[in-house]
Enzyme design. Structure first.
Site, mmCIF file in Angstrom:
data_model
loop_
_atom_site.group_PDB
_atom_site.id
_atom_site.type_symbol
_atom_site.label_atom_id
_atom_site.label_comp_id
_atom_site.label_asym_id
_atom_site.label_seq_id
_atom_site.Cartn_x
_atom_site.Cartn_y
_atom_site.Cartn_z
ATOM 1 N N CYS A 1 1.983 7.449 -19.824
ATOM 2 C CA CYS A 1 1.677 7.007 -18.883
ATOM 3 C C CYS A 1 1.805 7.822 -17.559
ATOM 4 C CB CYS A 1 3.645 7.095 -18.408
ATOM 5 S SG CYS A 1 4.272 5.450 -19.363
ATOM 6 N N ARG B 1 3.809 -1.789 -20.013
ATOM 7 C CA ARG B 1 2.655 -1.777 -18.787
ATOM 8 C C ARG B 1 1.709 -3.263 -17.603
ATOM 9 N NH1 ARG B 1 1.510 3.468 -20.312
ATOM 10 N NH2 ARG B 1 2.076 4.020 -22.799
#
Length: 242
Positions: free
Chosen positions: A71, A153
């Site tokens: 991330c 995601r």
């Protein structure tokens, strides 16, 4: 004391049941439908979506957790390329189920990093707080396979009319490709600009388009051997981009 434990387990069981229902009944907004609206705090102040971004393209970019390796690499790469998105009249909104204190701390830490020798960068887009899971639920972005609650995601492309135009989901172990996000955005915008074109495999800005059908004007151009229209066969017809 016994009543306390009974009450505790009842509340704990109710919260687990509610989270389980969210995980099992969430729905992904489909292409062509209206993007769900929401209000949420962010590192840039309160967000009212979509009314704060009238006339803009929007990208909702969800990620599993703050202070995690993949991330962090994704958000840093977005920050290095945020001007490219701004030049395309596009607002990025990064979202996770972390709380504001985590978002602010993570943002400050990321801004102190020289990632891949590109220097330090300011993160000018908002990190949206979704600690209640309300937005992730609306967009079908709760990771149902994760033992602890987190987002997938996800990338949603939303046009100025607030319609979902495309979406991409990735597993938590695989980072996204910023080039592909930009390419998809540019392809959608090229389609809207020309209307009667579609974008072929591996299309990049500047490449020729394809025609989904031939208009009467196109047929005349083919008769006159117009260089702007050419074909491979009767169902694979190209139009030059210039």
């Amino acid at each position: 004391m016994k009543r306390f434990y009974v009450l505790f387990f009842l509340l704990f069981g109710a919260s687990l049941l509610m989270f389980s229902q969210v995980r099992s009944s969430q729905r992904i907004p489909l292409i062509g439908t209206t993007a769900p609206s929401f209000n949420a705090p962010s590192t840039k102040g309160p967000i009212s979506f979509p009314s704060d971004f009238i006339g803009k393209w929007k990208i909702i970019f969800s990620h599993p957790r703050d202070f995690t390796p993949v991330c962090s690499s994704e958000v840093l790469d977005l920050a290095y390329r945020q001007k490219e998105f701004a030049d395309l009249n596009t607002q990025i909104l990064v979202l996770s189920v972390d709380r504001m204190v985590s978002h602010r701390s993570w943002k400050a830490d990321l801004e102190s990093i020289d990632f891949k020798g590109r220097g330090k960068v300011s993160i000018d887009f908002p990190l949206v707080v979704d600690s209640s899971y309300a937005i992730s639920y609306k967009y079908g972005m709760v990771d149902t396979q994760a033992k602890s609650g987190q987002s997938v995601r996800g990338v949603f492309f939303i046009d100025p009319a607030n319609r979902v135009r495309a979406f991409q989901f990735y597993p938590s172990e695989v980072g996204r490709n910023t080039d592909e996000i930009l390419r998809t955005l540019q392809a959608l915008q090229a389609h809207d600009e020309h209307e009667d074109i579609v974008l072929p495999v591996n299309w990049q800005p500047g490449d020729d388009y394809m025609k989904p059908y031939l208009s009467p004007e196109d047929k005349e151009k083919l008769k006159n051997q117009d260089p702007d229209i050419y074909y491979i066969n009767w169902y694979m017809i190209y139009k030059k981009a210039h």
